[in-house]
Structure formats: C-alpha cells, structure tokens
Enzyme design. Structure first.
Site, mmCIF file in Angstrom:
data_model
loop_
_atom_site.group_PDB
_atom_site.id
_atom_site.type_symbol
_atom_site.label_atom_id
_atom_site.label_comp_id
_atom_site.label_asym_id
_atom_site.label_seq_id
_atom_site.Cartn_x
_atom_site.Cartn_y
_atom_site.Cartn_z
ATOM 1 C CD GLU A 289 35.399 -27.812 48.671
ATOM 2 O OE1 GLU A 289 35.606 -28.832 49.349
ATOM 3 O OE2 GLU A 289 36.299 -27.212 48.048
ATOM 4 C CG ASP B 93 40.744 -29.906 55.814
ATOM 5 O OD1 ASP B 93 41.293 -30.754 56.531
ATOM 6 O OD2 ASP B 93 41.376 -29.035 55.181
ATOM 7 C CD GLU C 135 37.987 -23.462 50.216
ATOM 8 O OE1 GLU C 135 38.710 -24.463 50.051
ATOM 9 O OE2 GLU C 135 36.978 -23.464 50.951
HETATM 10 C C1 BDP Z 1 38.436 -27.516 50.483
HETATM 11 C C2 BDP Z 1 37.601 -27.124 51.685
HETATM 12 C C3 BDP Z 1 38.401 -26.563 52.828
HETATM 13 C C4 BDP Z 1 39.663 -27.368 53.012
HETATM 14 C C5 BDP Z 1 40.487 -27.274 51.738
HETATM 15 C C6 BDP Z 1 41.816 -28.012 51.840
HETATM 16 O O1 BDP Z 1 36.578 -26.221 51.329
HETATM 17 O O2 BDP Z 1 37.629 -26.556 54.004
HETATM 18 O O3 BDP Z 1 40.388 -26.988 54.133
HETATM 19 O O4 BDP Z 1 39.754 -27.833 50.684
HETATM 20 O O5 BDP Z 1 41.860 -29.180 51.481
HETATM 21 O O6 BDP Z 1 37.964 -28.700 49.997
HETATM 22 O O7 BDP Z 1 42.771 -27.424 52.308
#
Ligand code: BDP
Length: 591
Positions: A412, A162, A503
């Site tokens: 991930e 992403d 995250e």
């Molecule tokens: C996670 C990913 C990250 C994405 C984030 C998102 O690790 O790179 O930018 O989600 O969706 O799956 O904002």
C-alpha cells in the site's frame, strides 16, 4: 550468506535463552560503552521474543530507542583452527554487535539475517561476552518508515503501518563453525523438461578448490550429480514440488582439495517447480494456480513477533484445516523456519519486504508534519536506498525456497503520483535482475483505482487490497458488491494480468452476534466474505483471494482498533470465528 547448519564440516550452537537486558531510551549505553563489561542494572529477557509484552510496563511496551542484550558464550575448544561465526536471524530494526570489546557487526533492517566472522576475536575454550544494542526507531530513511516526535512526555514513535512496532531479538541467535576455506553461497533455479526436472546451481566459495554437487531424493537415493562451481543437473522423471505436495530433494555441495579430501559441505533442500505468469493466469508447473489463503502476521500474545515453532505448526494446521493453499508474509520477511515449513508442506508463499506505510495519506497521527509522501523530507533517496537493500536481502535469503512464488516489494504505497513510479522503477528492476525466475508485484491500496495507479504497470501481477463492505459501503453489502465488481473489472480491463486480491475483510468481535447485517458481528464478517467471493467468482482474471487476516493481531491503540485489529478469521489465541467455518466450506469445496 549461508544459513547455519550441522553437517560433516559445519556445526551450530543456539544462543537462545535468557539474556541480560536493559532499555536505554536516552542512549547512555553507547556513550558509556555498556559492551565493555557486564550490562549494568540488567533484567533477564528471553531470546527469541519481542520484549514489548514480556513485562507489564507501559514504558517497555512503548519504548523508543535502544535496547541492550548481553550473554556469555563458551567457544567450544574443538573449534580451534575453524572459522567462527556469530549469526542473528533478525534484530528489529537495526543492531550493533560487540564481542568482548570489539564491534563485529552492524545491520539495518529488522527482518533479515546478518552475521559476523569473529574468528580473530575469540579463543576456543574461553568464554566470550556478546553484547547487542537493538534500536527500534522508525525514521524517514528506515523500512518501514516512521517519524519520532518529541513531546512533553518524551519521544514517541509515529508510523503509518497498522501493526504494533514490536522489537528486539525476535529470532534465533547462533554461534557456528565452518572450515576456514568454505562455501559462501549455494543457489538454485529449477525448470522442467517434459517429465524431467532441471536444477541450475551456482556454488561460491573461498580458496581455489574443486566443487561437486550431488542430488538425492527424499529416500536418500542419488538422482543426479555434477562438478564445477555452476552447472545444470537433470533429474529424470522428477517428483515436482507442487501446491499441496511439498516434495523436496536434497542438493549437497561439496568442496574438495585438488586431491580428494572433503573441505566443506553444505546441504540445501530443493523443490523442483516452475512459476510463470501467462496472460491472466498464474501458473505453477504450467498449471493455473488459484491462491486461497490469508495475509498473516507474526504476532502472538506475550511473544509479540518472536518466532515459536509450536505456534508456527499450529498456524499451518489451522490454514490446512481452512483449506488454504497459500499466504502472504505481510508485512515483512518471516522467520526462515516458516518458509522451510511451507516448503515441506506444499504451502505457497508471497514473500514481502518490510516496505509498508510508504504513504503519509494513511497516517492517523494528528501531529503529522509531512503532507507529501515522496520528497527528500519523507520517502526520498535515503529511503529508496534502504528499500533497495531490503529487496536484495529478501531475495538473497528466500530465493531457494520453492514455496516462494512471488515477491511483493511493498504494501500500500502511495502509487497514484508520478514520483511513485520514479521511486519504484529501480526497485522492480533490481528484483528482476536478482531473480529473473519469479514475478514481482506490490499490494495496491484501495484509494488508488486502476485508472490512477502508476506503479502496477511495472508489476507482473495486479495485487489489490480491497475493503468493500468495511472501509467503503459498510452496512450496505449490495452496494459494496457492485462497487467491488466494478473496481476489479476496471483492473482487468486495464491490465492483461492476473489479479490477486491480497486483502479483503472486516473487523469482527468474536462472540458478537446479530440476525441483521451489523458490522463487527460474526455474521457480518461471514456475509462480507461471501459477498467478496461471489464477485471473485464472476471476474475471470481474479486468481487469488487472501483474506485479511488469518488472526486478530496487535496494533497501536486507535479509535478503530479495539485491543488491536480484529479482522482475523481466528481470534488472536486461534479460536475460530463463524467465518472460519464458511471459508473452510468454500476452500475445501464442501457444501
Ligand atoms: C490495509 C493494510 C493492513 C491493515 C488493513 C486494515 O495493508 O496492514 O491492517 O488495511 O485496516 O490497509 O485492517
């Protein structure tokens, strides 16, 4: 491979600036030998920078294939008799380099350095032509992976990550001289013995010479010394490197001729600290450490992923302003300048390989051809070899940085299928073999819960990316809160390991306000983060919170991406959203 530096026996010359540049989607340059003369029909392009956003042209932004760079460099005449090296801090994602007509280097992997000894191909006092072809294609054997599709409009790049596939010479290029007999590597591992610090060092070099090492404190006073290619030094009453206190010693390795004359010298900043996982605690210098900070990106307007000291210092200032003590180099190794700066500023770093998107379930492309992540048609033995090499290059490059306390070997990946374990076991083993001093982990994806993940068992810490209140239970924060707590407790019950939430967050359009819980509003982002924080405070094993993301960043266009990913606590031009103030209050302990 040692980083270029200026010293008593070494010198470096930056080749940054404007280079001749030309895109080559069809591969003409390799067929016609564009390295043999001045690059035909070239425009100028700044180095370092990603080329994608420098030119207002869709075909440049979305380019797939080769990009040619060329410059001329005069080799200093004073360098006669020395070893001359050309070094690229990064070329994304792979490159071939020629000096005049001779190919001198080839490298796979867009975020780690490589060099070529060009002594035999250049003449001191003369000018040499340096040509580089940088290729940005992501395939099933690259890290990160991707697929190229042939469509009516030409080749397009599909990938599972992403963030925009920025490419080019994103970091500095150097011409260096070293003595012909020279030091090839200096590595340290540090320990503590009561109030004393221990530095285990290893120096490798060419030629049969004597090695000695001297350690000086920040004021330049000698505090330890030793001789031999490896050894253990004791620093009495050591000033430890610690979060918030980036104290650095300076270890100088010296190579001497049997008599005494200095042959080569290399200086390495050294922070003395220990890292340990004990039960559900993550210890730095024996003290429990709680990670507060962000997942970041190397991402700014115009430059793309190009390194820039001004923006780096600004980002660190903003992190300090927010009360952050750490960040993760999502989703690739960052420029070494960033790690230097983290060392000096006592900011803790989780350093990650570029292994993001090893998960075809995450693909948003309608034309996806592969349905199983782990197979020889997708993530297979070729990918694993590239990934192993990426782990080796990351650890070789970053192992001496005290700020780096944890290796993240992937983000991930699909981790709930048995093949995932087979794929990852050798990668964990390699990381541990190369660096027994640091814990190893990977960021687990939300859809693989504690009872399904087959890879976390291999890791020292549980790292989870969790989007409750966003991709799940959006608009129902009470339900999100219950689900997040149940999820984290399940991890805590299953693994007696520290949990880092690597995250969490939600997209937020700066300037959108609402009295009610409306996703995308600044207020909703603040409420979502506050909800997560309440849960983290209730689950004892949680030792880290990294908000996704520090700032908004560029992605491919997509239905859920409005001019990029908007999960930043800061906008892309680093203005605070409301959540920045709330986070600052929490992390700085202000009411
Ligand atoms: C996670 C990913 C990250 C994405 C984030 C998102 O690790 O790179 O930018 O989600 O969706 O799956 O904002």
């Amino acid at each position: 491979m040692l980083r270029p530096q200026d010293g008593p026996t070494r010198e470096r010359k930056s080749l940054n600036g404007l280079w001749a540049f030309r895109l080559d989607a069809v591969g003409d340059g390799r067929r016609h030998g564009w390295w043999r003369s001045a690059l035909p029909q070239a425009r100028q392009m700044p180095v370092p920078a990603s080329y994608n956003d420098v030119v207002p042209d869709q075909s440049v932004r979305d380019h797939v294939g080769d990009a040619w760079y060329q410059t001329g460099v005069r080799i200093p005449s004073a360098w006669a008799g020395e070893r001359i090296v050309l070094r690229f801090d990064a070329a994304t994602h792979r490159a071939v380099v020629w000096v005049d007509d001779v190919q001198v280097a080839e490298h796979e992997g867009g975020y780690t350095p490589f060099e070529a000894d060009i002594t035999d191909h250049v003449q001191p006092g003369e000018e040499a032509r340096v040509t580089v072809v940088v290729n940005n294609e992501l395939t099933w054997s690259s890290i990160p992976p991707g697929e190229i599709e042939d469509g009516p409009g030409g080749r397009t790049q599909n990938y599972f990550q992403d963030f925009l596939n920025y490419a080019g010479l994103n970091r500095s290029v150097w011409l260096c001289r070293t003595p012909r007999t020279h030091i090839t590597s200096v590595n340290v591992e540090t320990g503590l013995d009561g109030a004393d610090g221990l530095i285990h060092y290893t120096v490798e070099h060419t030629g049969a010479q004597d090695v000695c090492v001297v350690v000086r404190d920040a004021e330049g006073h000698e505090v330890a010394s030793g001789s031999g290619a490896q050894g253990r030094l004791r620093v009495g009453d050591v000033h430890r490197w610690a979060p918030g206190d980036g104290y650095l010693y300076r270890l100088e390795a010296r190579l001497h001729e049997a008599g005494s004359a200095l042959v080569d010298s290399y200086a390495l900043p050294v922070g003395v600290r220990t890292v340990e996982v004990r039960g559900t605690r993550f210890l730095i210098n024996g003290e429990p450490f709680h990670f507060r900070g962000f997942g970041k990106h190397e991402d700014t307007a115009v430059r793309g992923r190009g390194h820039d000291d001004v923006l780096m210092v600004h980002d660190f200032e903003l992190m300090k302003w927010a009360g952050a003590n750490s960040f993760r180099t999502a989703h690739y190794p960052y420029a070494e300048e960033v790690l230097d700066y983290a060392d000096r500023n006592g900011i803790v770093v989780i350093s990650e390989t570029a292994a993001v998107g090893l998960n075809v379930q995450m693909s948003t492309s309608p034309s996806r051809t592969v349905t199983q992540t782990y197979s020889e048609q997708a993530i297979g033995s070729a990918t694993q070899q590239t990934h192993l090499q990426a782990v080796r290059e990351l650890i070789a490059r970053d192992r001496n940085h005290p700020s780096v306390v944890l290796w993240s070997i992937a983000n991930e990946p699909e981790s709930g299928v048995p093949e995932a374990r087979d794929y990852f076991a050798p990668l964990f083993a390699e990381a541990r073999k190369l660096d027994p001093t640091r814990p190893v982990g990977f960021a687990n994806v939300m859809m693989v819960s504690a009872d399904r993940c087959l890879v976390t068992e291999l890791a020292d810490v549980v790292m989870v990316n969790r989007y409750y209140g966003w991709y799940a239970f959006m608009d129902d924060l009470p339900a999100a809160e219950a689900a997040l707590e149940a999820d984290l407790r399940a991890w805590a019950d299953r693994h007696a390991k520290p949990i880092l939430v690597t995250e969490y967050g939600g997209d937020t359009l700066a300037g959108l306000h609402s009295l009610l819980d409306v996703p995308w509003s600044e207020e909703y982002q603040s409420s979502l983060l506050a909800m997560c924080h309440r849960v983290f405070d209730r689950v004892d094993a949680v030792v880290g919170e990294h908000i996704w993301n520090f700032a908004d960043f560029a992605t491919r266009p997509g239905l859920i991406r409005v001019d990029g990913n908007k999960k930043g606590v800061f906008t892309r031009d680093r203005q605070p959203k409301a959540a920045a103030f709330a986070v600052r209050r929490r992390w700085r302990g202000e009411a």
